[in-house]
Design an enzyme around this catalytic site. Structure first.
Site, PDB file in Angstrom:
ATOM      1  N   CYS A   1       0.855  -1.185   0.000  1.00 55.40           N
ATOM      2  CA  CYS A   1       0.000   0.000   0.000  1.00 55.40           C
ATOM      3  C   CYS A   1       0.899   1.247   0.000  1.00 55.40           C
ATOM      4  CB  CYS A   1      -0.892  -0.003   1.237  1.00 55.40           C
ATOM      5  SG  CYS A   1       0.053   0.023   2.764  1.00 55.40           S
TER       6      CYS A   1
ATOM      7  N   GLU B   1      -1.022   0.135  16.124  1.00 56.50           N
ATOM      8  CA  GLU B   1      -1.590   1.396  15.617  1.00 56.50           C
ATOM      9  C   GLU B   1      -2.544   2.001  16.657  1.00 56.50           C
ATOM     10  OE1 GLU B   1      -3.586   1.284  11.730  1.00 56.50           O
ATOM     11  OE2 GLU B   1      -4.923   2.837  12.489  1.00 56.50           O
TER      12      GLU B   1
ATOM     13  N   THR C   1      -7.229   2.277  10.933  1.00 56.17           N
ATOM     14  CA  THR C   1      -7.284   2.491   9.480  1.00 56.17           C
ATOM     15  C   THR C   1      -7.722   1.255   8.686  1.00 56.17           C
ATOM     16  OG1 THR C   1      -4.927   1.988   9.394  1.00 56.17           O
ATOM     17  CG2 THR C   1      -5.538   4.319   9.436  1.00 56.17           C
TER      18      THR C   1
ATOM     19  N   SER D   1       1.198 -12.618   7.878  1.00 53.36           N
ATOM     20  CA  SER D   1       0.468 -11.416   7.465  1.00 53.36           C
ATOM     21  C   SER D   1      -1.035 -11.677   7.456  1.00 53.36           C
ATOM     22  CB  SER D   1       0.952 -11.004   6.060  1.00 53.36           C
ATOM     23  OG  SER D   1      -0.018 -10.211   5.420  1.00 53.36           O
TER      24      SER D   1
HETATM   25 FE1  F3S Z   1      -1.242   1.246   4.232  1.00 56.89          FE
HETATM   26 FE2  F3S Z   1      -1.392   3.524   5.513  1.00 56.89          FE
HETATM   27 FE3  F3S Z   1      -3.548   2.365   4.632  1.00 56.89          FE
HETATM   28  S1  F3S Z   1      -0.018   1.865   5.959  1.00 56.89           S
HETATM   29  S2  F3S Z   1      -3.121   0.183   4.733  1.00 56.89           S
HETATM   30  S3  F3S Z   1      -1.918   3.198   3.380  1.00 56.89           S
HETATM   31  S4  F3S Z   1      -3.282   3.347   6.600  1.00 56.89           S
END
Ligand code: F3S
Length: 275
Positions: free
Chosen positions: A12, A125, A161, A217
């Protein structure tokens, strides 16, 4: 044989950015400590360790005066302060989406909102986000958790998130029954959902799906489950050499999907190994 790679798939934005920042710092610094694994992929961690990364379990394991990398999950202000007290140089790889959740936690609690945080209380987090909360809060994982909360004047709602938007919507909807005022900040990042939707789309157009990613993961495990549930034969590997050639035989089109912590170089190796 034809190979189709899911789109989007793999790293990501936040992890790509964090790894790039770490690589640049390793080149200029030589040795960098990281509290917890920077990415849930053993091969990528090994590559970074060869460049000088040292993974430690806790901030008290970082020696004074060293450089420390903050992974995409972020850290709490307390941990930040303890590191500064040790004269440690901090290289911040906190994902901007996580940073937004931290800021919202701080802002809403400062403005007097009782904070509801959707997420896993023990996830790093969430541990980091909670460090920014300046008033009362509760970490919840589903709408039914609201039953344990008495009527409150003002409720602020944020999320880890990687949570599901449907759960956040259920919580916001049902919070109406316990508060006079509600403020919701959608701090969910769509990267995980988009990767899952990509596997569902891919499943309909291939004869088999190879999911590549660390066995540690959680998001890779979820992609593999989605592939299996689609009815299309699915295989999970960490590296290309684990590919079972017998499994490939008789299949004209193979789909590839990668967990959000699988680097591009591992995906490329797999694409080449299949062709
Ligand atoms: Fe990656 Fe940031 Fe979303 S680490 S999963 S882009 S919150």
């Amino acid at each position: 044989m034809k190979v189709i790679t899911a789109e989007p798939t793999g790293l990501c934005f936040g992890v790509t950015r964090a790894i790039k920042t770490m690589e640049e710092a390793l080149i200029s610094n030589g040795r960098i400590f990281c509290i917890g694994s920077p990415i849930h992929n053993p091969q990528e961690v090994k590559r970074l360790e060869n460049l000088g990364l040292v993974v430690v379990s806790d901030d008290d394991k970082v020696p004074p005066g060293e450089a420390v990398f903050v992974r995409a999950h972020g850290i709490s202000p307390d941990v930040h302060r303890r590191l500064m007290d040790k004269n440690v140089r901090i290289i911040d790889g906190t994902c901007p989406f996580v940073r937004k959740a931290q800021k919202m936690a701080e802002q809403l609690s400062r403005e007097g909102y009782f904070l509801l945080v959707l997420g896993d209380e023990y996830h790093p987090e969430i541990q980091g986000i909670l460090g920014y909360v300046e008033g009362p809060y509760r970490v919840i994982s589903q709408e039914s958790d609201l039953k344990a909360i008495d009527k409150i004047d003002k409720i602020g709602i944020i999320s880890q998130t990687t949570q599901q938007e449907s759960t956040l919507k259920d919580i916001a909807y049902n919070a109406v029954g316990i508060a006079r005022e509600i403020r919701v900040s959608n701090t969910i990042c769509r990267a995980t959902v988009e990767r899952q939707e990509a596997v569902r789309r891919l499943a309909g157009s291939v004869d088999g799906i190879v999911v590549i990613g660390g066995h540690n993961s959680a998001n890779t495990a979820k992609l593999f489950r989605i592939a299996q549930e689609s009815g299309t034969p699915a295989l999970w590997v960490e590296e290309a050499h684990q590919l079972d050639r017998g499994w490939l035989s008789g299949k004209a089109t193979i789909g590839i999907a990668a967990g959000a912590s699988t680097p591009d170089w591992l995906i490329k190796q797999l694409q080449q190994a299949i062709l």
